[in-house]
Design a protein around this motif. Structure first.
Motif, PDB file in Angstrom:
ATOM      1  N   GLN A  12     -14.065   6.598  -1.504  1.00 42.41           N
ATOM      2  CA  GLN A  12     -15.234   6.686  -0.641  1.00 42.41           C
ATOM      3  C   GLN A  12     -14.887   6.554   0.830  1.00 42.41           C
ATOM      4  OE1 GLN A  12     -16.978   3.617  -2.917  1.00 42.41           O
ATOM      5  NE2 GLN A  12     -18.652   4.870  -3.641  1.00 42.41           N
ATOM      6  N   SER A  13     -13.644   6.573   1.156  1.00 42.70           N
ATOM      7  CA  SER A  13     -13.234   6.494   2.547  1.00 42.70           C
ATOM      8  C   SER A  13     -12.654   7.825   2.975  1.00 42.70           C
ATOM      9  CB  SER A  13     -12.189   5.390   2.721  1.00 42.70           C
ATOM     10  OG  SER A  13     -11.641   5.432   4.021  1.00 42.70           O
ATOM     11  N   ALA A  14     -12.926   8.216   4.240  1.00 36.63           N
ATOM     12  CA  ALA A  14     -12.347   9.440   4.774  1.00 36.63           C
ATOM     13  C   ALA A  14     -10.884   9.254   5.127  1.00 36.63           C
ATOM     14  CB  ALA A  14     -13.133   9.880   6.016  1.00 36.63           C
ATOM     15  N   ASP A  15     -10.390   8.037   5.073  1.00 39.25           N
ATOM     16  CA  ASP A  15      -9.020   7.714   5.465  1.00 39.25           C
ATOM     17  C   ASP A  15      -8.096   7.842   4.262  1.00 39.25           C
ATOM     18  OD1 ASP A  15      -6.706   6.763   6.529  1.00 39.25           O
ATOM     19  OD2 ASP A  15      -7.482   4.796   7.068  1.00 39.25           O
ATOM     20  N   THR A  16      -7.146   8.780   4.322  1.00 36.90           N
ATOM     21  CA  THR A  16      -6.231   8.997   3.200  1.00 36.90           C
ATOM     22  C   THR A  16      -5.356   7.782   2.932  1.00 36.90           C
ATOM     23  OG1 THR A  16      -6.229  11.376   3.595  1.00 36.90           O
ATOM     24  CG2 THR A  16      -4.369  10.496   2.365  1.00 36.90           C
ATOM     25  N   LEU A  17      -5.060   6.989   3.967  1.00 35.41           N
ATOM     26  CA  LEU A  17      -4.226   5.811   3.758  1.00 35.41           C
ATOM     27  C   LEU A  17      -4.909   4.763   2.889  1.00 35.41           C
ATOM     28  CD1 LEU A  17      -2.356   5.081   7.103  1.00 35.41           C
ATOM     29  CD2 LEU A  17      -1.407   5.880   4.951  1.00 35.41           C
ATOM     30  N   SER A  18      -6.227   4.867   2.682  1.00 37.55           N
ATOM     31  CA  SER A  18      -6.901   3.920   1.798  1.00 37.55           C
ATOM     32  C   SER A  18      -6.442   4.077   0.350  1.00 37.55           C
ATOM     33  CB  SER A  18      -8.417   4.088   1.888  1.00 37.55           C
ATOM     34  OG  SER A  18      -8.815   5.375   1.451  1.00 37.55           O
ATOM     35  N   LEU A  19      -5.763   5.173   0.030  1.00 37.43           N
ATOM     36  CA  LEU A  19      -5.188   5.336  -1.303  1.00 37.43           C
ATOM     37  C   LEU A  19      -4.156   4.252  -1.603  1.00 37.43           C
ATOM     38  CD1 LEU A  19      -4.609   9.207  -1.236  1.00 37.43           C
ATOM     39  CD2 LEU A  19      -6.386   8.008  -2.516  1.00 37.43           C
ATOM     40  N   PHE A  20      -3.577   3.650  -0.557  1.00 37.73           N
ATOM     41  CA  PHE A  20      -2.495   2.679  -0.734  1.00 37.73           C
ATOM     42  C   PHE A  20      -2.951   1.235  -0.542  1.00 37.73           C
ATOM     43  CE2 PHE A  20      -0.651   6.654   0.751  1.00 37.73           C
ATOM     44  CZ  PHE A  20       0.337   6.888  -0.191  1.00 37.73           C
ATOM     45  N   LYS A  21      -4.248   1.007  -0.484  1.00 34.39           N
ATOM     46  CA  LYS A  21      -4.735  -0.314  -0.097  1.00 34.39           C
ATOM     47  C   LYS A  21      -4.317  -1.425  -1.055  1.00 34.39           C
ATOM     48  CE  LYS A  21      -9.338   0.305  -2.192  1.00 34.39           C
ATOM     49  NZ  LYS A  21      -9.364  -0.849  -3.090  1.00 34.39           N
ATOM     50  N   ASP A  22      -3.994  -1.102  -2.315  1.00 31.55           N
ATOM     51  CA  ASP A  22      -3.558  -2.117  -3.281  1.00 31.55           C
ATOM     52  C   ASP A  22      -2.050  -2.112  -3.491  1.00 31.55           C
ATOM     53  OD1 ASP A  22      -6.218  -2.915  -3.752  1.00 31.55           O
ATOM     54  OD2 ASP A  22      -6.498  -1.268  -5.167  1.00 31.55           O
ATOM     55  N   THR A  23      -1.310  -1.407  -2.645  1.00 31.91           N
ATOM     56  CA  THR A  23       0.141  -1.312  -2.788  1.00 31.91           C
ATOM     57  C   THR A  23       0.821  -2.510  -2.136  1.00 31.91           C
ATOM     58  OG1 THR A  23       0.014   1.110  -2.760  1.00 31.91           O
ATOM     59  CG2 THR A  23       2.156   0.115  -2.303  1.00 31.91           C
ATOM     60  N   PRO A  24       1.666  -3.259  -2.844  1.00 33.10           N
ATOM     61  CA  PRO A  24       2.357  -4.408  -2.236  1.00 33.10           C
ATOM     62  C   PRO A  24       3.191  -3.987  -1.024  1.00 33.10           C
ATOM     63  CG  PRO A  24       2.581  -4.454  -4.624  1.00 33.10           C
ATOM     64  CD  PRO A  24       1.974  -3.125  -4.281  1.00 33.10           C
TER      65      PRO A  24
END
Length: 674
Positions: A12-24
């Protein structure tokens, strides 16, 4: 060390980097609404190699308002990976923090004699800021030819902060993305060509003096893969042009491109990447490659009619600047036993940089005298003196950089996996770090992608950064890697010639004029993650719990300050439940107070916070509906890495506060597939 991020079930975010928000080890700091800038193990922005469809993309803007991942919509991403610290040499050089790569899905083909027609769509809405978006793709293919069209749209007005924080100015945006991909397949050979364009009519930036008033990026990307008796060959060629304009939107008092402070840039990129993978034996593989990237950039600021500061001529910030990167590498992967493998690699990168003569708004003369009368003459004369000195200097620079990677992986038992190694990574300065020439308070403050309000001056004498990283990862897991796992990863990096800053003089409001300078620095930390299935039954469905924990500490060994934009201790706890077509989740984000800061830049401290989120979804045969509540308790909090709210300058002349995060928001997403 490799950490792979995968597509979320809904985005739900336009920011592609939000795909990595749970990445250590991963964090990011918000700039505009369409994109943020990446951080891996405390290394930010240009220190992270950012690849989109195999193209190494940077920003063609002195404020980095058009970073790599703003140029692809998250719905267009098929695979994504984040590799922190010790990066394989085949994943790119000229970076010290790691590599983030996203790829569109490969062309789809039909079975022989058939025609394939498939596609998908997405519509979403966000209550906070009135955000909305839509995307879709359509593929038509036979067994040898495929044609796909993708498009997306994203828009939002200024969002509201939690608590009684009010509206956060300069957070609105509007963006469009289009791409056409044609694929051809013949036996063991496959070609694909993608033509795409991004348009951003406007985008506000709360931590910048400027906003984006127009941005257009057009690119062509070709890829070939072939299987031969000796191995596999992959070749890419690409070209991109970006036209970019900045000024001040209404939040900051601007009204049109003829007022405020217009700033324009025109960037061009072209290059190739060729990689051959050669099996030496069944257990040994050799990968060799060659890469070249040309980046050219013009950055000019037109005069403003009637202004004594911004005129009468054009301010040339970068004039015909170029940064050419030629790299070669080899990488040897060996599987010595079923439980033990190694990777050894080395690469050579040559970075060639140059720029043409520059000019200030005024060289002096009558304009300088008029400016003197208005109190601006000293700035005009200073910029003229700086420009003369810069033009008289030898500006061409060539850096010869060496990267080395040594990794070992061992599985002593079915429940333990170990990985450790050493990496030497090198990064040369970007164009603005090396060629930013003006020392005028107003003009220097227009350069800087840090969101701190300070002014920045480049240095022709900068040396490349050399980061030496040692890291060790231990995985505990069940024998089939299916029920539970725990990952712990400590790391240490010592960086020679770290590109930091020194103070030249003070400016108004407590800001400073800073110049880039080489210092030695160190950073260390621990990343951890865990996952377990709590229940799995026909009656109750499947429930699983996942957590992450990240801690990093950086220090400049010369100033003894903290390194800028280091995320404080943070972690997440997520509980997910799936039962038939239903799914749901509860997410808790915890961030400790930020006390260790870079005092040289007056980096603000921020209090700790906790954010609670809820979500649920239902999946029909071809349709999925998701509903989520972010920041459910409407917590008021400051973003630890996003600098200061320059769009809301205090009336008393003091430093502005940090940027406030988004308050409660109800988000709705509908997806269709056919």
């Amino acid at each position: 060390m490799t950490v792979v991020g995968s597509r979320h079930s809904f985005q739900q975010s336009a920011d592609t980097l939000s795909l990595f928000k749970d990445t250590p080890g991963f964090s990011s700091y918000a700039t505009g609404g369409t994109a943020s800038l990446p951080v891996l193990n405390g290394m930010a922005d240009d220190r992270v190699a950012s690849f989109v469809d195999g193209m190494r993309l940077g920003s063609d803007c002195p404020n980095h308002m058009n970073p790599a991942f703003s140029q692809i919509d998250p719905d267009a991403v098929a695979t994504s990976s984040a590799i922190a610290g010790i990066t394989s040499v085949s994943m790119g050089g000229d970076s010290t923090g790691g590599t983030i790569s996203v790829e569109r899905k490969a062309p789809q083909f039909a079975q022989k004699g058939n025609i394939l027609v498939t596609g998908n769509g997405r519509q979403d809405w966000r209550s906070n800021g009135g955000g909305s978006g839509a995307s879709g793709s359509l593929t038509i293919a036979n067994d040898s030819f495929s044609l796909r069209y993708e498009a997306s749209y994203n828009h939002a007005s200024d969002y509201s902060a939690g608590g009684r924080g009010g509206r956060v100015l300069s957070t609105s945006y509007l963006s469009y993305n289009h791409a056409v991909t044609a694929g051809f397949k013949h036996r063991n050979h496959q070609f694909s060509f993608t033509f795409g364009q991004q348009d951003v009519p406007y985008e506000g930036f709360p931590n910048s003096y400027m906003d984006e008033t127009n941005n257009r990026s057009t690119f062509v990307n070709g890829k070939y893969t072939g299987q031969f008796h000796w191995g596999e060959l992959e070749a890419r060629g690409f070209w991109k042009r970006t036209t970019h304009a900045m000024n001040m939107l209404s939040d900051k008092g601007g009204h049109s491109a003829t007022t405020g402070m217009p700033m324009n840039s025109d960037g061009r990129m072209a290059g190739y990447a060729i990689t051959a993978t050669i099996p030496l034996t069944n257990r040994h593989h050799l990968k060799v490659g060659s890469e070249f990237e040309h980046n050219g950039l013009n950055d000019w600021w037109p005069p403003v009619m009637g202004s004594m500061m911004m005129g009468p001529g054009t301010f040339h910030n970068l004039n015909g600047a170029s940064r050419n990167h030629l790299g070669h590498f080899f990488q040897w992967n060996a599987q010595w036993t079923p439980r033990f493998s190694t990777e050894l690699g080395a690469r050579s990168d040559v970075i060639m940089m140059n720029t043409g003569p520059v000019s200030p708004y005024s060289w002096g003369g009558m304009s300088g005298m008029m400016g003197m009368m208005g109190g601006m003459g000293m700035m005009s004369m200073g910029d003229a003196k700086n420009a003369h000195a810069f033009n008289a200097a030898h500006r061409g620079r060539t850096d010869s950089n060496l990267d080395i990677t040594a990794l070992a992986r061992w599985n002593p038992t079915d429940q333990i996996s170990l990985e450790g190694g050493y990496g030497r990574k090198t990064r040369s300065p970007n164009l603005y770090e090396r060629y930013g020439w003006s020392q005028g308070g107003m003009t220097a403050k227009m350069i800087g992608w840090f969101g701190d309000g300070n002014g920045y001056v480049g240095s022709l004498n900068l040396r490349p950064e050399i980061a030496n990283t040692a890291s060790f990862t231990v995985h505990f897991h069940d024998a089939h890697h299916a029920v539970w796992d725990v990952m712990i990863q400590p790391f240490y990096t010592y960086t020679q010639h770290y590109i930091n800053v020194v103070r030249l003089k003070g400016l108004s409001r407590g800001f400073n004029l800073l110049q880039f300078a080489n210092h030695n620095a160190q950073s260390y930390g621990i990343n951890a993650a865990a996952h377990t299935i709590l229940w799995d039954s026909h009656r109750w469905g499947m429930g699983h719990l996942s957590t992450t924990l990240n801690w990093v500490r950086g220090q400049d060994n010369v100033t003894h300050s903290g390194l800028y934009q280091q995320m404080p201790l943070n972690g997440t706890i997520s509980l997910h439940e799936t039962r038939g077509p239903w799914s749901g989740h509860v997410d808790l984000t915890l961030v400790k107070a930020k006390h260790t800061v870079d005092w040289v830049r007056n980096e603000p401290k921020t209090p700790g916070y906790a954010l609670l989120g809820l979500g649920m979804g239902y999946h029909w045969r071809f349709v999925r509906l998701d509903l989520s509540l972010e920041n459910l308790l409407n917590q008021r909090y400051f973003l630890p890495l996003s600098g200061r709210a320059l769009s809301s300058l205090p009336s008393d002349g003091s430093l502005p506060s940090p940027v406030l995060g988004m308050g409660r928001s109800v988000n709705l997403t509908l997806r269709e597939n056919f």
